[in-house]
Design an enzyme around this catalytic site. Sequence first.
Site, mmCIF file in Angstrom:
data_model
loop_
_atom_site.group_PDB
_atom_site.id
_atom_site.type_symbol
_atom_site.label_atom_id
_atom_site.label_comp_id
_atom_site.label_asym_id
_atom_site.label_seq_id
_atom_site.Cartn_x
_atom_site.Cartn_y
_atom_site.Cartn_z
ATOM 1 N N PRO A 269 0.803 -1.223 0.000
ATOM 2 C CA PRO A 269 0.000 0.000 0.000
ATOM 3 C C PRO A 269 0.840 1.279 0.000
ATOM 4 O O PRO A 269 0.348 2.332 -0.415
ATOM 5 C CB PRO A 269 -0.812 -0.105 1.301
ATOM 6 N N GLU B 238 -0.779 3.227 -13.641
ATOM 7 C CA GLU B 238 -1.391 4.199 -14.541
ATOM 8 C C GLU B 238 -2.754 4.724 -14.095
ATOM 9 O O GLU B 238 -3.114 5.858 -14.421
ATOM 10 C CB GLU B 238 -1.471 3.582 -15.952
HETATM 11 MO MO1 MOS Z 1 3.677 2.940 -19.549
HETATM 12 S S1 MOS Z 1 3.074 4.466 -20.815
HETATM 13 O O1 MOS Z 1 3.177 1.547 -20.359
HETATM 14 O O2 MOS Z 1 5.316 3.123 -19.349
#
Ligand code: MOS
Length: 734
Positions: free
Chosen positions: A628, A701
């Site tokens: 975490p 991401e």
């Molecule tokens: Mo990420 S844009 O797959 O490094």
Amino acid sequence: MSARQSPQGQPLDRVDGPQKVTGQARYAGEYAAPDLLHGSVVCSAIASGQIRHIDASAALAVPGVVAVLTHENRPPLACEDEAYADADAADGAAFRPLFNAHILYSGQPLALVVAESLQLAQYAASLVRVEYQQTPHRTDLLADLARAHPAPAELPAPRGDAAGVLAGALLGIEARYSSPVEHHNPMEPHASTVLYGDDGHLTIHDKTQGTQNSQQYVEDVFGLKGKVRVLAAFVGGAFGSGLRPQYQLALAVMAALKLRRSVRVSLTRQQMFTFGYRPCTVQHLQLGAGADGRLQALRHGATAQTSRFEDFTEHVVEWSGMLYHCDNVQLDYQLVPLDVYTPLDMRAPGATLGVYALECAMDELAYAVAIDPLQLRLNNYSALNQNSGKPYSSKALDACYAEGAARFGWDARPLAPRSLRDGHTLIGWGMATGVWEAMQQPASARACLAADGSLQVSSATTDIGTGTYTVMTQIAATSLGMPMERVRFQLGDSSLPKAPLQGGSFTVSSVGSAVQQACEALKEKILGAATQRPGSLFAGLASAQVAFIDGALQRVDDPACRLPLSELVSQVGELQAEVEAQPSKARDAYATATHSAVFVEVRVDEALGTVQVSRVVSAIAAGRVINPKTARSQILGGVVWGIGQALHEETLIDHNLGRYMNHSLAEYHLPVHADNPAIEVLFVDEPDSVVNSLGSKGVGEIGIVGVAAAVANAVYHATGKRVRDLPITLDKLL
Ligand code: MOS
């Protein structure tokens, strides 16, 4: 942490933290070698044309300058396009550094000056004169939208009759959103140090997200099969910029081969603006809904720039077909080739753009139907990914909405814009949804019980700052019941077991699964050795009767009966297992994704138009979180970048020159500490037994997705002004 508490799931400090904060961690451009040469790159000042002549005489006359490499004197390079097609290549023919006299974009490397010191090389590079034959260039997406052609991407087929239903919908919105070029700008600029071996073998320290990708590229382009090893022990951020081998690698190898010496080429910060980037994009959204705010039809079109030599594609519009329930959907994606370098994946490529537009449009719809923006999302919730018709393996987005809203205090939000203020400061609350794929790639790992009883695990993957060293150590330590200190995870070496690029948020799912499976396979070998050894404490026992606890084997029914693994290994020798982990077939019946709900408060100075983000709550559903603490850091970084996307970041090009102008961190504006508020990150509970055996979906991401929309929506709520062109700078608000 007690010895019995499994490390997996604990917010542990980074195992490589001490090396980093004491400066012992070395990056690609920091490796030394006897007689190391230094390269400095000369870049094109024009965007399109030919090199007529390169005059290197003044540079070569500088004492200490060893060579100036150009397309005319470089070592031989492969001729076929396939040799240059790396693991993240776009459709088309990849750029070839110093290949010929053609100039394809401003900033293109045209020569490499090699000298005994970096300073000499840089000075001499300033003396290289290039004579150009210039041809007209086009670099402006907005001026060339009419030249758009369909992108070579497999979009979901249209469903229903979006155009027809839109025409008859009770309520609708139609809007155009645009976003500029952004550059990655990791703290560590790209660099490659090529160590030239006596036997002509190359050992290369490269800034990369894939050691084996760089290795393959160098082997193929230079015909060096079996003679290349690529290392990347530490990477100072990448965000996609290291997914493809960048030109400094090819140039450093050229110089090393030509001069038979070790060479380092480091790019300057300015040169970090001379390759991939997030493309300038224009999007068109149409939503049709009933009075209840339920979507009846949706159209989403995106047009983005690409280069003349490759068609860069990313998933921009697909998200609009899956995030909400809608029976009439039409998606479209076009590209415009320009005299620029090919765009490149950048943190949550495509989703940061497409979800920005969708989530702003949903906000606009919320006002049109006079329904709270969060309630509007709930009214359109979908348990299916309608693009594929598959149910999600898990989707705790509803928990993100509920927990995020509660933490933020969303309930107290007045519906109307411009209803919150503090003196001259307008206050606004906005929210958005985020989504990203939960992917898994085949990956391999090796686990070894070493002679000293420690566990050594390895894979060729990298750690681009995400916490891979730490998380893999946690997975291995948990599997083998070992204390963290007795486990070492090795990565960043192309000679280690095969791993995919570190990208797409799939490293934990892919490499983590391989590490777990390799450790389980090693446990079988250990159990075999212990139970089959005549006279052993464990002779004849079944696996289930033996536990791995605190670096020892232990009888389940008699904890006093214990054998430290260090003792076992001294009796039977080192044990090792290597495994390739594949995504499980069970995934095929499901859609797999991570989700988020982002809540933002902004304060806008009514007189000056300045925007300050004052609060962010990001609630994340990403399956099981292995660490975490490092996961939270990933989300924090994503949120900060989302604020940058919304308010600051923009690479400006002078279309007369076809050249990026603000190519420095002074003029390319990023959120600094003063721009960043308290950011609260919540991970909601999301059990998932399908996605992989760790139940983990990845967090690299998802943190950025939706943030720019939430900020833009908050700005609208504060000011009543809808700015659809990023970044939202003060001139657009006044
Ligand atoms: Mo990420 S844009 O797959 O490094």
